[in-house]
Scaffold this motif. Structure first.
Motif: not given
Length: 699
Positions: A352-357, A401-404, A468-475
């Motif tokens: 899910m996370l790998s697809t949404i990112d 990989p996380s969004p960041s 990048d803690a300020g990105s949309f996906l990270a938040k």
């Protein structure tokens, strides 16, 4: 000193004769033919010649008086002629002065005429330049309003005309020229053209947005299935819109209202599309996790299924329940659902996370490019996201990989306002993402709290790796992680509460409390989950300690409330089993609890032996108690045997008085007590108790 000064003055006043004077003097002396000693004669001769020369000179002067007068007359005539010449020159100068004034006036008039000509030329050039800069040809005006923007050729012509219009509006005109009525009228005319063009572009883009959404919305939604579990991106829509990006970028610095209106229109058209797709995607995930039993697109079906399964599975991985009820539900989630299914859930969350990112990042890259929002290397991060999503089928549970992570090589947005604008746009467009994710988490948390543990570990790996803690996906993931952490803490607290509220079972033999076995199963499963997440280790370690302390307190409390099993045996069995569990798990944070469990087990064993084994061989026990008393009084151990009451002969008499029959009878009686109090006949506690009883007898 005075003589030397006088000599110095004489030397300074003395002047040597020149060579000519010397030759004249020698010639004179040679003519006189006087000896050097006859100075008087020589001096006298010189005086006579001097007087003769003076008289000659006087006579010569007197003879030349007439000549002098004639010379004076000539000089006077010359003076008169010079005066006349001066008068004529002065007359000529006066004439030249008038001519010079006339020439200067002519030159000034010529310069003025030249200046006027130059000014006229410059004015003409300036006017021509002004006209060229402000003139908007009619053919380009027609291109703005009559070209077909659905075709590439029409977009190109419209873009050329729009650029020309912007050049006219942004022409560098002198402030003084802006005061001209003609310039003002032309500028108002150009602004009217721009306003009409903005309205036309806004209308056209709305029609294009509607057309693309209507054309591809159902097709994209139907392409999703629970087998692939892929969230489709909108590349086909983005590719269709990208040719209009230059026109949109022209609006940003010149018509901010129209630019914002088009941006809001795109948001309003795409937001429902993403809402439907994301909602449908989460339904597909639920269907896959439920084995295909979920009705697609119906969230209520999942809730109904959840309610049907809650009764059978709700307590499967918790410590809730007491007595026989607890034992009936003691099968853990690991036995109710196979470990591979838990791994499937974990892999599904990772997928899910790998697809949404990549989908979110691809949309973010498009918005940055289409709406001209500054960012660095977002394109590379999105491409890496697509590569990762395309290869996800060959991965089982590798950390995504996380969004960041996808953008960890990128720099921060240079302009804070633009970064806020991008984050606000993405947050509004993907508002449903956080809502659906939280709903998904809440559903599975109500089904079984262990789901929160898997979600906590996976999301933590996904979020905490960000730079990048300020990105949309990270938040967004950070907010979701807060809900997961809250659910996990609530789940663990419920386990602690369940342990604290456990009541003593009503069985004749108490045995090992079910919550200890549940803790063993839970800890094994938790260790398998948290071994890949060092960042969340402290969370589970803290709850490990809390659970152990609660079990210690509950064991002591329940040992006094079970009236059919001695409290010493209750503590003995449970602490023995708990100590074995802690030794098997080898959890570093529970080392002190493991030692304490061992200590409590030994204390319970000692209390049980002292209470129920008693003194089976009274005379033998009395003899050795006397020996110990003597030793305690200071008698050496080697000398105790020399005392009459504790001699070897007395010890033989005591041993002979204890027959084998009595010993066997005492042992059998103690064995029956141990077997009666011990719940599990195969438990190693029986052997331990027998050994302790034998030691008691020997002692």
């Amino acid at each position: 000193m005075e003589e030397s000064d006088e000599n110095g003055l004489k030397e300074e006043s003395y002047q040597a004769l020149t060579s000519r004077e010397e030759s004249d003097l020698e010639r004179l002396m040679a003519q006189c033919e006087f000896t050097i000693n006859n100075t008087e004669a020589f001096t006298e001769k010189l005086s006579r010649e001097l007087s003769s020369m003076d008289s000659s000179n006087i006579q010569s002067i007197m003879a030349s008086e007439q000549k002098v007068e004639n010379l004076m007359k000539v000089l006077q005539c010359s003076i008169d002629e010079v005066a006349k010449l001066e008068q004529r020159i002065e007359h000529y100068q006066n004439l030249l002065k008038n001519v010079r004034d006339i020439v200067l006036q002519v030159e000034q008039k010529e310069a003025l005429v030249q200046t006027q000509n130059d000014n006229n030329q410059k004015l003409l050039s300036e006017l021509q330049s002004l006209i060229n800069e402000l003139e908007f040809p009619p053919d380009k005006e027609r291109n703005l309003f009559e070209t077909d923007l659905t075709k590439s050729n029409g977009i190109t012509l419209c873009l050329i005309a729009a650029n020309s219009l912007q050049e006219c509006l942004q022409a560098n005109i002198h402030p003084a020229l802006r005061q001209m009525n003609a310039v003002r009228e032309q500028q108002r005319y150009l602004e009217q053209i721009q306003a009409r063009f903005c309205n036309r572009l806004y209308t056209q883009m709305n029609e294009i947005f509607d057309s693309l959404v209507a054309q591809y919305a159902d097709r994209l939604l139907q392409s999703m299935n629970s087998k692939d579990l892929a969230l489709c991106n909108h590349e086909v829509i983005h590719n269709a819109l990208m040719p209009y990006s230059p026109l949109i970028k022209l609006l940003k610095p010149n018509s901010d209202n129209t630019f914002s209106a088009i941006q809001n229109s795109y948001l309003n058209k795409m937001k429902p599309l993403y809402e439907n797709e994301i909602t449908h995607y989460f339904d597909l995930v639920k269907e896959k996790l439920s084995g295909g039993k979920l009705t697609i697109g119906s969230s209520d079906s999942f809730d109904g299924r959840k309610k049907n399964q809650e009764g059978s599975r709700m307590r499967s991985s918790s410590f809730q329940g007491t007595g026989q009820e607890f034992l009936d539900s003691s099968s853990s989630k690991s036995s109710d659902i196979s470990l591979s299914e838990w791994e499937e859930f974990d892999s599904c969350i990772e997928r899910m996370l790998s697809t949404i990112d990549p989908v979110c990042l691809y949309e973010q890259r498009f918005c940055i490019s289409f709406f001209d929002i500054d960012s660095v290397n977002v394109q590379h991060t999105t491409e890496s996201g697509h590569r990762r999503s395309s290869s996800i089928g060959s991965q089982n549970y590798s950390i995504s990989p996380s969004p960041s992570n996808l953008s960890q090589n990128s720099s921060e947005l240079s302009d804070v306002k633009k970064a806020e604008s991008l984050r606000r746009l993405m947050s509004q467009m993907f508002l449903i993402l956080e809502q659906e994710f939280v709903k998904f988490i809440s559903n599975y948390d109500r089904l079984d709290g262990l789901y929160s543990m898997y979600l906590l570990v996976r999301l933590s790996q996904h979020v905490l790796s960000t730079q990048d803690a300020g990105s949309f996906l990270a938040k967004t993931y950070g907010n979701i992680l807060i809900h997961v952490k809250r659910n996990f803490d609530k789940f663990m607290q419920s386990q602690v509460t369940a342990i604290e509220e456990t009541k003593a079972p009503k069985k004749p033999k108490c045995g090992v409390f079910p919550f200890i076995k549940k803790f063993e199963q839970f800890a094994k499963q938790a260790e398998g989950v948290f071994k890949v997440s060092a960042s969340r280790r402290t969370d589970i370690d803290r709850w490990y300690v809390t659970l152990c302390r609660s079990m210690f307190d509950t064991i002591n409390r329940l040992s006094d409330t079970h009236h059919k099993t001695p409290p010493e045996m209750v503590r003995l069995e449970n602490y023995h089993y708990l100590h074995d569990v802690l030794c098997t798990l080898k959890i570093a944070c529970l080392e002190s609890e493991k030692r304490e469990a061992k200590q409590r087990y030994n204390e319970a064993l000692k209390d049980y032996v002292a209470r129920y084994f008693g003194r089976p061989l009274e005379k033998l026990n009395t003899f050795f108690e006397g020996v110990q008393m003597k030793v305690a009084q200071g008698v050496k151990q080697d000398e105790v045997g020399y005392q009459l009451a504790f001699s070897k002969q007395e010890l033989r008499k005591v041993i002979n008085s204890c027959t084998l029959k009595d010993i066997k009878k005492g042992l059998e009686e103690m064995y029956r007590k141990v077997e009666k109090h011990t719940c599990d006949p195969d438990s190693t506690l029986i052997q331990v108790s027998k050994t302790s009883a034998f030691e008691k007898i020997i002692y």
